[in-house]
Motif scaffolding. Structure first.
Motif, PDB file in Angstrom:
ATOM      1  N   TYR A  18     -83.082  38.174  13.715  1.00  0.00           N
ATOM      2  CA  TYR A  18     -82.834  39.519  14.277  1.00  0.00           C
ATOM      3  C   TYR A  18     -81.581  40.144  13.645  1.00  0.00           C
ATOM      4  CZ  TYR A  18     -85.979  37.384  17.687  1.00  0.00           C
ATOM      5  OH  TYR A  18     -87.025  36.712  18.289  1.00  0.00           O
ATOM      6  N   HIS A  19     -80.628  39.292  13.390  1.00  0.00           N
ATOM      7  CA  HIS A  19     -79.427  39.724  12.665  1.00  0.00           C
ATOM      8  C   HIS A  19     -79.814  40.307  11.303  1.00  0.00           C
ATOM      9  CE1 HIS A  19     -76.858  38.344   9.298  1.00  0.00           C
ATOM     10  NE2 HIS A  19     -75.841  38.797  10.014  1.00  0.00           N
ATOM     11  N   ASP A  20     -80.728  39.621  10.622  1.00  0.00           N
ATOM     12  CA  ASP A  20     -81.150  40.089   9.298  1.00  0.00           C
ATOM     13  C   ASP A  20     -81.841  41.451   9.360  1.00  0.00           C
ATOM     14  OD1 ASP A  20     -80.173  37.669   8.486  1.00  0.00           O
ATOM     15  OD2 ASP A  20     -82.133  36.755   8.099  1.00  0.00           O
ATOM     16  N   MET A  21     -82.487  41.726  10.497  1.00  0.00           N
ATOM     17  CA  MET A  21     -83.171  43.016  10.638  1.00  0.00           C
ATOM     18  C   MET A  21     -82.194  44.182  10.660  1.00  0.00           C
ATOM     19  SD  MET A  21     -86.030  42.538  13.577  1.00  0.00           S
ATOM     20  CE  MET A  21     -87.469  41.501  13.384  1.00  0.00           C
ATOM     21  N   VAL A  22     -81.093  44.004  11.384  1.00  0.00           N
ATOM     22  CA  VAL A  22     -80.207  45.152  11.614  1.00  0.00           C
ATOM     23  C   VAL A  22     -79.124  45.303  10.549  1.00  0.00           C
ATOM     24  CG1 VAL A  22     -80.624  45.113  14.101  1.00  0.00           C
ATOM     25  CG2 VAL A  22     -78.661  43.843  13.181  1.00  0.00           C
ATOM     26  N   ASP A  48     -76.988  46.008   7.502  1.00  0.00           N
ATOM     27  CA  ASP A  48     -77.108  46.972   6.403  1.00  0.00           C
ATOM     28  C   ASP A  48     -78.200  48.021   6.636  1.00  0.00           C
ATOM     29  OD1 ASP A  48     -75.070  45.700   5.031  1.00  0.00           O
ATOM     30  OD2 ASP A  48     -76.459  44.324   4.048  1.00  0.00           O
ATOM     31  N   ARG A  49     -78.726  48.082   7.854  1.00  0.00           N
ATOM     32  CA  ARG A  49     -79.750  49.100   8.123  1.00  0.00           C
ATOM     33  C   ARG A  49     -79.336  50.032   9.261  1.00  0.00           C
ATOM     34  NH1 ARG A  49     -83.454  44.582   7.191  1.00  0.00           N
ATOM     35  NH2 ARG A  49     -84.219  44.830   5.071  1.00  0.00           N
ATOM     36  N   VAL A  84     -71.532  43.788  10.976  1.00  0.00           N
ATOM     37  CA  VAL A  84     -72.290  42.788  11.717  1.00  0.00           C
ATOM     38  C   VAL A  84     -71.598  41.440  11.581  1.00  0.00           C
ATOM     39  CG1 VAL A  84     -74.441  41.476  11.647  1.00  0.00           C
ATOM     40  CG2 VAL A  84     -74.519  43.958  11.486  1.00  0.00           C
ATOM     41  N   ALA A  85     -71.358  40.773  12.699  1.00  0.00           N
ATOM     42  CA  ALA A  85     -70.767  39.431  12.623  1.00  0.00           C
ATOM     43  C   ALA A  85     -71.597  38.471  13.464  1.00  0.00           C
ATOM     44  CB  ALA A  85     -69.328  39.449  13.117  1.00  0.00           C
ATOM     45  N   GLY A 124     -71.915  48.663  15.570  1.00  0.00           N
ATOM     46  CA  GLY A 124     -71.707  47.336  14.991  1.00  0.00           C
ATOM     47  C   GLY A 124     -72.249  46.278  15.941  1.00  0.00           C
ATOM     48  N   TYR A 125     -72.489  45.096  15.395  1.00  0.00           N
ATOM     49  CA  TYR A 125     -73.042  43.991  16.181  1.00  0.00           C
ATOM     50  C   TYR A 125     -72.120  42.781  16.136  1.00  0.00           C
ATOM     51  CZ  TYR A 125     -77.947  45.637  16.744  1.00  0.00           C
ATOM     52  OH  TYR A 125     -79.085  46.304  17.099  1.00  0.00           O
TER      53      TYR A 125
END
Lengths: 635, 635
Positions: free
Chosen positions: A163-167, A169-170, A175-176, A202-203
């Motif tokens: 799920y991290h990979d989904m968000v 840079d998009r 993101v951390a 940010g996440y």
């Protein structure tokens, strides 16, 4: 089997809360104290098993005593919308906490909206623990809430960071995914700084076992507060001199300059400086769709909302007379720029002020100069400080009158004695209903297009998703705005003219189709004691879609609801906290609007169901309709 | 400005619908006729400007006359849940249609759940048109509903496929972003075949201008229907002989074989074959969490739900006596496998039957043989056909009795005269309330854990998200199930024993916290004339989370609602279509349950609000509680 009783619960280990005096604190406490230190006083979200250990620290003495408030929403999408609304009102970072997969994905559309519209939102996601006490091969396991691999999932480990990979840079500027407790506090701070810097979401992905771990409170001591201005890139002295020198030269030599107050002016907290610049100079000024209410629209130099050729002719004619355009907080997209129809006076000069550049364009010579990597906010502040109004050479056409609610000369064929309320009638009467200093949240839909051309009273704060246009956003966003108004009363009132004892109203304009999407959050608005006026435009379906296509197609129909019964079901059992009124005629509307405008006690929720025609939409929506029609014909 | 009237709308171009006789059809028509040809008779979703041109073809004569039904939901997440429920019931492909960004992202969590739980869902997303009639540089523009770039968005084109990139290879087995109308029909068919093959969701992104374009109907003529069996990989004759030969040898030599009926048996439509195999052979059989109701649990060889060491001792003791385990439709994850505690008898043999392999494991010699790339469904069919029951050598312990609802020997300390309804009381009384052939949808939450150990009546279909566990899913899923029961009446009843005139009930067990997430879809259930019994377990908050942590923490509280007033607000203004009852005591519960069980007229919606203790949760939930506690202590 014996039934499990309350004793089973209260005997559970309570989290170990380290006191302020000790050398370390828990990471859970760190997160919440950091939130408080950046001005985030309320947090939205939904509990889930991967975030519970973190949520327990809401009750740590150092957190609870500092007043951090948990606002549980009915679902996660609504939490994201609420956090967005919180930030739009307060200009602080709105925060939501969700759980792995099921929670964070539900919230994603809200986050994407915040990204598209430059809203500062921190999404904290409770994820699988960094290590597991039950097994050595935890990482190879298909955990609940986590999607397995498509191929060979019975043999292959899932991607814990899917799920991290989904968000990344998009839909996030930063993101951390925390994996090392030693660097976790620094990573949290870095994401926060990025959010303030970019004014985008940010996440932080927090493993379930991290909340209880000990960390050094050093960061909290070294940097006890983080504000947006601590995070943006300032120009160097030389850059600043160059920019101001060039800008003032252009301004002094301009006969008909224009200022555009665009959305990023709001996001970087310099709307009041821009208005001061306008008051001081008398330069004509125009709002944009996304920057609505950045400017004082009651000011006699306000010239209306400029939206290229899609806006009112009365407005763009004046804009096209301007030989210099100072565009503050510029954000370019098809909605904010009238489907890319901005049109300048021949040979005009343009200066664009942006969080990452100041750009000078001289269209006469096709020249441009770009100052990259600097934020416009300090530039605007310096410009206001340094401008010498005696050197202005304004020569506007004296016959031009400022923009007011009468400029459109709307011909309202109905009067208060007629039976039907039309969009054109609303455009005429609704602006009068608003008081200086009020806060208006407006849903995506037909009415939103009318509001573009309202001239608001001074100090009114307008909040609407003008570009991303996600239907259903406004109702939970209004919850977030209401909470922010509790946390930061009157934060939007920066100038004078509002009586000390005036309590700003919070008004939500909501469509019926949109309201059905997120209706349950009425319940949280009630629970949170937010006095609000909710106007439901009931036109029996998706009129904004009907305008584009399928006016009578059944897919644009919705189930008719009894809107005035909702609060009773949602918790106001005895009607002590809400008034619910059906409005069917212009005279009923006027009566109720006057009552609300002048009311001295604003402690109840007022819900108005206003019945409108199914096929009635405002003239301003025509641009979208025509664009769609054009597409169809030209195929 | 003149108000816009209905004439503005009806004079719009209606889509040009090519008749069946002509050489070409529109692509919009192609999509819907293809859906009908694969057994999808209803489509869920929400209109949005990028999908309207497609939705118009719902009314094309060839589509409308064939009975394709549009079920508009209140929001997109609910559409995804409904499509999931539609597929779980019908075993066809559930379909939802959403719009670019705002719609598709809202639905994403539902799609991820379908992916995790192997549900066949087609998500059609209306996206930006492939070309633009308004400008040449359309691709460079920041469109509404689309997130701009993080850096330089005022100068750089957005990624039009950003949302596609998020889901591809993560939550979809197949994804087609259509860009060429020449290959569009083939791409649609390919995604459909993949969905059936993998039993996972797929996406088709349809540019807004494609619906009106002409395509050849050749695919519809060449392949007029597509079923799941057309899409799976069959074993070769030689492979099939090898597998059956080996399997039967193991079965014939086993004294205590066991069959596990797992979830993929349901997803590949062979549950009835498996039950026939069981009836024919008398082999002991066990259900799994995700495969609940695959097996006939009223069968005297049913031995209960096996969930490793997390299940009932009465069950796993018998399982561990089995020297051969035939695991059909195996899907391995922490929930379905009792946190990886499956334990076999020493030296047991195991055969795993999976959509992509059949695997033989001989634990005595540590040997295994893998037949890769073949689907187990035809293997099971062949096994049932070829098995010679006279060669079985079953020697089960004759003292062992089959699993029934009495096996647990629940000690219910309360009786019908007491005042409180407890989870343990529910476990005792609820199974009796179900009739053979009923359809039960159960929400993620405390009660769901009890249901694991129910012995269902024959032919009962149970639908629950046992692994992904997204709270709020069940209510909209029940809408989808109800629509599927309209499209495919009694599709789940494959055996005898149910009276011809028995109308299966649809029963939804729903938690209060979960219900608040997606409550508006009650309105669509009402609109769709779905008779349903809805049992709301009202325990004042997130009891499943309280069990894990924070029993008295305020974040686990929710707003109290008047559940029995909801339908009035949501469209049943005069109470003609719903009965709404508050149940507070065991005796009230029994009375109402008996009434519902024996009712002859099932044309109304029945909503029961059943009041439960805030801290009461079933024994079966303890595994999750203990896992969480363990984690906490071992830090």
């Amino acid at each position: 089997m014996a039934p499990v009783t309350i004793d089973t619960f209260v005997n559970q280990d309570k989290p170990h809360v380290v006191s302020n005096q000790s050398a370390t604190i828990t990471f859970g406490e760190y997160i919440f104290r950091r939130l408080l230190s950046i001005g985030t006083k309320s947090v939205f979200g939904v509990p889930g098993d991967f975030n519970l250990s973190l949520l327990e620290y809401l009750y740590a003495p150092s957190v609870e005593s500092a007043g951090l408030k948990w606002v549980g929403t009915c679902n996660e999408l609504n939490a994201a919308y609420a956090a967005d609304g919180y930030s739009r009102y307060s200009n602080k970072i709105g925060c939501l906490i969700t759980t792995y997969g099921v929670g964070e994905l539900s919230a994603l559309n809200g986050i994407a909206g915040s990204f598209a519209e430059n809203v500062k939102v921190l999404h904290i996601v409770g994820v699988a623990k960094s290590m597991d006490s039950r097994s050595d091969n935890f990482k190879d396991r298909n955990l609940h809430h986590l999607v397995p691999q498509l191929h060979d999932s019975n043999f292959k480990a899932p991607n814990h960071k899917v799920y991290h990979d989904m968000v990344k840079d998009r839909v996030a500027c930063s993101v951390a995914y925390l994996e090392d407790i030693e660097t976790a506090c620094d990573q949290v701070d870095a994401v926060i700084r990025d959010i303030y810097k970019y004014s985008k979401p940010g996440y932080i992905f927090v493993p379930a076992d991290f909340a209880d771990m000990s960390v050094a409170p050093a960061n909290l001591i070294d940097v006890s507060h983080i504000n947006q201005q601590d995070c943006i890139t300032f120009p160097s002295e030389i850059q600043l001199f160059d920019v101001i020198d060039r800008a003032t030269k252009w301004i002094y030599s301009s006969k008909t300059p224009a200022i555009i107050g665009d959305v990023l002016t709001d996001r970087y907290g310099v709307s009041d400086v821009l208005n001061k610049l306008i008051y001081a100079t008398g330069i004509w000024n125009f709002s944009t769709v996304m920057g609505k209410s950045v400017l004082d629209e009651s000011n006699p130099t306000y010239m209306g909302q400029y939206n290229g050729k899609e806006g009112l002719k009365q407005v763009y004619q004046h804009f096209e007379d301007c030989d210099l355009v100072l565009h503050f907080g510029v954000d370019i997209n098809e909605i904010n720029n009238g489907h890319y129809t901005f049109t300048y006076k021949p040979n005009a000069k343009i200066i664009q002020f942006h969080p990452n550049y100041v750009r000078f364009v001289d269209t006469r010579y096709g020249e441009e100069q770009m100052f990259e990597g600097i934020n416009f906010a300090p530039v605007l502040q310096e410009l206001y400080k340094r401008i010498d109004v005696s050197r202005l050479s304004l020569q506007y056409d004296p016959s031009v009158t400022p923009y007011t609610n009468e400029t459109m000369q709307l011909e309202d064929p109905i009067n208060e004695q007629s039976n039907n309320i039309t969009q054109i009638h609303l455009q005429k009467v609704m602006p009068k209903f608003l008081n200086p200093g009020d806060v208006v949240v407006c849903e995506t839909g037909s009415f939103q297009f009318s509001v573009r051309d309202f001239a608001f009273p001074t100090q009114l704060k307008y909040i609407s998703q003008g570009f991303f246009l996600s239907i259903g956003m406004a109702l939970p966003a209004a919850l977030g705005v209401g909470i922010a108004m509790q946390d930061y009363p009157k934060a939007h009132i920066t100038g004078g003219g509002i009586k000390e004892d005036y309590k700003p109203r919070l008004i939500l304009f909501e469509g019926d189709g949109a309201a059905q999407m997120t209706i349950q959050e009425l319940s949280t608005i009630l629970k949170s004691n937010i006095p609000i006026e909710i106007v439901i435009w009931n036109n029996n379906g998706y009129t904004i879609e009907r305008a584009i296509m399928g006016p009578t197609s059944s897919y644009n129909d919705i189930m008719p609801w009894k809107w005035t019964k909702l609060f009773e079901a949602f918790g106001d059992f005895d009607g002590k906290h809400t008034n619910n009124t059906v409005i069917e005629s212009p005279s009923q509307l006027s009566l109720k609007l006057k009552e609300l405008k002048n009311s001295k006690t604003r402690d109840r929720i007022e819900l108005l169901e206003v019945k409108l025609g199914v096929f009635d939409f405002p003239e301003q929506l025509k641009c979208m309709v025509e664009a769609a029609a054009l597409k169809r014909n030209k195929k």
